[in-house]
Enzyme design. Structure first.
Site, PDB file in Angstrom:
ATOM      1  N   SER A 132      -4.073  -2.607  -0.285  1.00 31.64           N
ATOM      2  CA  SER A 132      -3.014  -3.492   0.203  1.00 31.64           C
ATOM      3  C   SER A 132      -3.608  -4.848   0.555  1.00 31.64           C
ATOM      4  O   SER A 132      -4.675  -4.924   1.169  1.00 31.64           O
ATOM      5  CB  SER A 132      -2.377  -2.853   1.447  1.00 31.64           C
ATOM      6  OG  SER A 132      -1.385  -3.695   1.964  1.00 31.64           O
ATOM      7  N   GLY A 159       0.844  -1.193   0.000  1.00 28.86           N
ATOM      8  CA  GLY A 159       0.000   0.000   0.000  1.00 28.86           C
ATOM      9  C   GLY A 159       0.880   1.245   0.000  1.00 28.86           C
ATOM     10  O   GLY A 159       0.595   2.227  -0.687  1.00 28.86           O
ATOM     11  N   THR A 160       1.962   1.194   0.757  1.00 29.69           N
ATOM     12  CA  THR A 160       2.872   2.345   0.844  1.00 29.69           C
ATOM     13  C   THR A 160       3.451   2.687  -0.521  1.00 29.69           C
ATOM     14  O   THR A 160       3.538   3.860  -0.899  1.00 29.69           O
ATOM     15  CB  THR A 160       4.006   2.027   1.849  1.00 29.69           C
ATOM     16  OG1 THR A 160       3.413   1.754   3.116  1.00 29.69           O
ATOM     17  CG2 THR A 160       4.987   3.173   1.976  1.00 29.69           C
ATOM     18  N   CYS A 202       2.622   1.636  12.863  1.00 29.78           N
ATOM     19  CA  CYS A 202       3.837   2.359  12.509  1.00 29.78           C
ATOM     20  C   CYS A 202       4.286   3.291  13.618  1.00 29.78           C
ATOM     21  O   CYS A 202       5.438   3.662  13.687  1.00 29.78           O
ATOM     22  CB  CYS A 202       3.612   3.184  11.249  1.00 29.78           C
ATOM     23  SG  CYS A 202       2.959   2.194   9.933  1.00 29.78           S
TER      24      CYS A 202
HETATM   25  N1  PLP Z   1      -2.579   3.360   4.512  1.00 29.77           N
HETATM   26  C1  PLP Z   1      -3.251   2.949   5.601  1.00 29.77           C
HETATM   27  C2  PLP Z   1      -4.515   3.649   5.982  1.00 29.77           C
HETATM   28  C3  PLP Z   1      -2.762   1.880   6.348  1.00 29.77           C
HETATM   29  O1  PLP Z   1      -3.432   1.487   7.441  1.00 29.77           O
HETATM   30  C4  PLP Z   1      -1.561   1.254   5.959  1.00 29.77           C
HETATM   31  C5  PLP Z   1      -0.979   0.162   6.769  1.00 29.77           C
HETATM   32  O2  PLP Z   1      -1.122   0.133   7.971  1.00 29.77           O
HETATM   33  C6  PLP Z   1      -0.914   1.710   4.799  1.00 29.77           C
HETATM   34  C7  PLP Z   1      -1.450   2.764   4.106  1.00 29.77           C
HETATM   35  C8  PLP Z   1       0.348   1.064   4.317  1.00 29.77           C
HETATM   36  O3  PLP Z   1       0.084  -0.189   3.701  1.00 29.77           O
HETATM   37  P1  PLP Z   1       1.240  -1.278   3.593  1.00 29.77           P
HETATM   38  O4  PLP Z   1       1.415  -1.858   4.958  1.00 29.77           O
HETATM   39  O5  PLP Z   1       0.733  -2.289   2.597  1.00 29.77           O
HETATM   40  O6  PLP Z   1       2.451  -0.583   3.092  1.00 29.77           O
END
Ligand code: PLP
Length: 402
Positions: free
Chosen positions: A207, A73-74, A333
């Site tokens: 994601s 997702g990032t 995080c």
């Molecule tokens: N955006 C949101 C709202 C999230 O909760 C997260 C992960 O916790 C991310 C982005 C990042 O996704 P990924 O863990 O796949 O990088």
């Protein structure tokens, strides 16, 4: 390492569901071909990727050619924001987002600020909501991009992205360079219905590991007609837009998990919402000086976020862990840092209270008996931590003298 008996940290990540693992095994064991090669096995792998894109497109009402797989997702968010900003640079350098985004958005915006872009971080109300009129008021002649999350990962509120997109459509009608709208749907996909046409987003990030798929796989929806430049350069994978040999097993697992979660959503969302609401009502009654964070109704079916005044969230997590219950005090995080949640602070929760928040996030595997166990375990834990808290002692003294 023993597994927690009760896992209530599904916003951090979810368990890989057995059907997704079964779908992945073919591409981990039998077929290891590179989908860019030409022989039969490779063609089978390429067809599996195409089928996966079709499945992911279906969950958001997109077409197969609007889906691009990424490594998380990032990565999807970095690609969307950085490439959209760089592409639009000749037309302006202003970006709008909210103060409660995930760090994947906030830190990307900060990186863009270092390059000279200007970012407006919209304030939220006490429920963590953004007002569409405030969004419209923030638009400037040099605005090029907006990023508004669909659902918040900490307090679970569902933001009015469709209303914001409608405002943007009116604003864009008179503009030569149309402002693009990205939405972070990482927590929302397969948890609430998403129809990209109705929500009006140009770019949408997802994601796999938030919906019982594997970690390390994401997707970016790019609306047809948006000429988003690549972010990762190399070979011609993903139609020349995202280089790197595809994670075939991961992508297949993502699609299998998403298709099932999407099909189950109509039954699963109300089931989790009922568990959520029952727990919230009971815990607020059982523990004095506790409050629900986030919107009372516009929230993800599986999100509970409660502040218990006068204590530290970390202490609660450790004592819950000792009882085999995995929970969180906020975003995965930021846990590990002692800073209170930026989301709660943006909502106006006082510093001391923001420290005492507990996030419980449910999944298809959560049973009512799990929450019953928590309802038994939590009030004595809060009482124990309060008995050691100088803040609680001060409060009690004040109460007794008033
Ligand atoms: N955006 C949101 C709202 C999230 O909760 C997260 C992960 O916790 C991310 C982005 C990042 O996704 P990924 O863990 O796949 O990088």
């Amino acid at each position: 390492m023993t597994q927690p008996q009760i896992y209530l940290d599904n916003a951090a990540t979810t368990a890989l569901r057995p059907e997704a693992l079964a779908a992945m095994m073919e591409f981990l064991q039998q077929n290891h071909a590179n989908p860019s090669s030409v022989y039969g096995q490779a063609v089978a792998a390429k067809m599996a990727l195409d089928a996966a894109a079709t499945d992911i497109a279906a969950i958001i009402g997109a077409s197969r050619r609007e889906i691009y797989f990424t490594g998380s997702g990032t990565e999807s968010i970095n690609w969307a924001l950085k490439s959209a900003a760089h592409m639009a640079k000749p037309h302006g350098n202003h970006i709008i987002t909210t103060s409660i985004e995930h760090h994947a958005v906030l830190h990307t915006c900060q990186a863009l600020e270092k390059e000279g872009f200007e970012v407006t971080y919209l304030a939220v109300d006490a429920h963590g909501m953004v007002c569409p009129a405030a969004f419209a008021a923030a638009v400037r002649p040099d605005t090029i991009l907006a990023s508004i999350m669909l659902a918040n990962n900490e307090v679970g509120n569902i933001l009015p992205v469709a209303e914001i997109a409608a405002k943007l459509k009116e604003i864009n009608a008179d503009r030569q360079y149309k402002i693009l709208l990205h939405t972070d749907a990482v927590q929302a996909a397969c948890h609430i219905p998403i129809d990209v046409a109705a929500r009006g987003a140009d770019l949408l990030s997802m994601s796999a590991h938030k919906l019982h798929g594997p970690k390390g796989v994401g997707a970016l929806y790019i609306r047809r007609g948006v000429k988003l430049p690549p972010f990762i350069h190399g070979g011609g994978h993903e139609r020349g837009r995202r280089a790197g040999t595809e994670n075939v097993a991961g992508i297949v697992g993502f699609a299998a998990a998403a298709a099932l979660a999407h099909a189950e959503m109509a039954a699963e969302a109300p089931r989790q919402a009922a568990l959520r609401d029952n727990f919230i009502a009971k815990i607020l009654q059982a523990v004095p000086h506790s409050r629900l964070n986030g919107h009372p109704t516009q929230r993800l079916p599986g999100n509970i976020n409660i502040t218990f005044d006068f204590i530290e969230g970390e202490g609660m997590l450790l004592l819950l862990d000792a009882k085999g219950i995995a929970a969180s005090s906020g975003s995965a995080c930021t846990s590990g840092s002692l800073d209170p949640s930026h989301v709660l602070l943006a909502m106006g929760v006082p510093h001391e209270s923001a420290h005492g928040s507990l996030r419980l996030t449910l999944s298809k595997y959560t049973q009512s008996s799990d929450l019953d166990r928590l309802l038994e375990a939590l009030p004595p834990i809060v009482a124990r931590l309060r008995s050691m808290s100088p803040l609680w002692e001060d409060f009690q003294k004040k109460e007794n003298t008033s």
